[in-house]
Design an enzyme around this catalytic site. Structure first.
Site, PDB file in Angstrom:
ATOM      1  N   CYS A 112       8.849 -11.935  24.854  1.00  0.00           N
ATOM      2  CA  CYS A 112       7.788 -11.727  23.908  1.00  0.00           C
ATOM      3  C   CYS A 112       6.618 -11.358  24.828  1.00  0.00           C
ATOM      4  O   CYS A 112       5.677 -10.404  24.241  1.00  0.00           O
ATOM      5  CB  CYS A 112       7.566 -13.112  23.181  1.00  0.00           C
ATOM      6  SG  CYS A 112       6.319 -13.181  22.220  1.00  0.00           S
ATOM      7  N   CYS A 208       9.028 -19.800  19.022  1.00  0.00           N
ATOM      8  CA  CYS A 208       8.402 -19.879  17.711  1.00  0.00           C
ATOM      9  C   CYS A 208       9.122 -19.823  16.517  1.00  0.00           C
ATOM     10  O   CYS A 208       9.094 -20.304  15.506  1.00  0.00           O
ATOM     11  CB  CYS A 208       7.216 -18.797  17.742  1.00  0.00           C
ATOM     12  SG  CYS A 208       7.716 -17.255  17.025  1.00  0.00           S
TER      13      CYS A 208
END
Length: 377
Positions: A112, A208
């Site tokens: 990410c 997340c």
């Protein structure tokens, strides 16, 4: 440097760290704009998979956006909301699933940072004519005339350079980490003093798109599992596993093996036979290795690695530094020899290298060895 002439685009997540980062940048005289990144869309991703059953109740992005907006308004900073869902799906979540299919244990946070927070985000920030981008990571950067150096955060317990090991010189030279010189307690104190909307907000945990929900249940929505035997090295069947992807080397919880003696741990995987290898004792000999190979290596410094180098390494987040010797096996793969045996070196996880406080770079573990024999990891 006259900071008033420098424009910084900050990733504002709706958490306390990036909120304080925004404040500090303004105090230092930068022209600050903020961006809230939307990286996950359960409805869209479920449509792609034809699976409408996965819910996204525990990743409240709209709540985070509202918190980010409150902080931006309080600090009088413009806030943009940008959708990076496709970039995240293509470059992070697809990688995450593919690694699990191979029986490995991936680290999506590293991807990410590499593909979204410091690539897609940087591209967007450049469209706003920024001089720098900034994030609320616990790390530091030193910009010298010829290159930039990634340094550990001052707070050893929160240092996030492990997750930033894939950053390139191009990304690093455009990056600032405003809270890297602070302890977490100091960040909280600043937020409290300013009465920021995020001052009392709990730190986020986990990836997340999973949040705090049950990991196994989440993964089952995307990857079919195949049950198999749970066995010792001498062939004794101890139970049934629910799918090799759901287990990682050194894992103790969730095995369902009781009885007398020491606790049981995952000590390996036999992918061909779909067998989960288990053994008793935290210090089971099969959990330890003295070498590993590391691929997809990102070497941050412009100074190339030549010959053999002695440095330290981390093979998982918050692990103590391990003294190692590293050398190239070929152009993209390192051989890493440990100067002491290391427990649970796990394929798919990152190996990150340090020279003191400087993060040299890192890659992903392919295989672990003991006395020249590859472990069944």
């Amino acid at each position: 440097m006259d900071n008033k002439k420098k424009k910084v685009v900050l990733g504002l997540s709706g958490g306390v760290d990036s909120s304080v980062a925004a404040y500090l940048l303004k105090e230092q005289g930068y022209d600050v704009e903020a961006v809230f990144m939307r990286n996950w869309d359960s409805a869209l991703n479920n449509d792609i998979l034809g699976n409408p059953t996965v819910e996204d109740e525990i990743c409240p992005q709209e709540v985070d956006f509202e918190d980010a907006k409150k902080v931006a308004d309080q600090l009088e900073i413009p806030l943009h909301k940008v959708n990076f869902v496709k970039e995240y799906w293509d470059n992070v979540f697809t990688y995450f699933l593919n690694e699990y299919k191979k029986g490995r244990t991936p680290n999506p946070d590293i991807m990410c940072n590499k593909e979204v927070k410091f690539k897609a985000f940087l591209d967007y920030a450049e469209s706003l004519d920024c001089d720098y981008i900034a994030m609320g990571h616990y790390a530091r950067v030193r910009h010298d005339k010829n290159q930039s150096y990634l340094l550990r955060g001052v707070d050893n317990n929160k240092d996030q350079t492990y997750f930033l090991c894939q950053l390139t010189q191009k990304q690093l030279e455009r990056s600032l980490f405003p809270i890297g010189h602070l302890e977490k307690t100091e960040v909280r104190e600043i937020a409290d003093k300013l009465n920021l909307a995020t001052a009392k907000k709990k730190d986020s945990t986990g990836v997340c798109f999973i949040g705090e929900r049950n990991f196994t249940e989440f993964l089952q929505n995307y990857l079919p599992a195949k049950e198999g035997k749970m066995m010792t090295l001498d062939g004794e069947v101890k139970g049934t596993h629910i799918g090799l992807m759901y287990y990682t080397i050194g894992q103790r919880k969730g095995l369902g093996i009781g009885g007398a003696g020491e606790p049981w741990f995952v000590i390996g995987k036999d992918l061909e036979q779909n067998v989960l290898l288990v053994g008793q004792g935290f210090h089971h000999e099969n959990l330890y290795s003295d070498r590993c190979t590391v691929s997809d290596v990102n070497w941050i410094s412009d100074e190339p690695l030549t010959g053999e180098k002695t440095c330290t390494a981390k093979f998982r987040y918050r692990q103590k530094d391990i003294p190692v010797k590293i050398k190239w096996k070929d152009k993209n793969e390192l051989i890493v020899d440990f100067l002491e045996d290391v427990r649970a070196v796990t394929p798919g996880q990152a190996a990150v290298f340090y020279d003191g406080d400087t993060c040299l770079g890192g890659g992903f573990i392919d295989a672990a060895f003991k006395d020249g024999v590859m472990r069944q990891y």
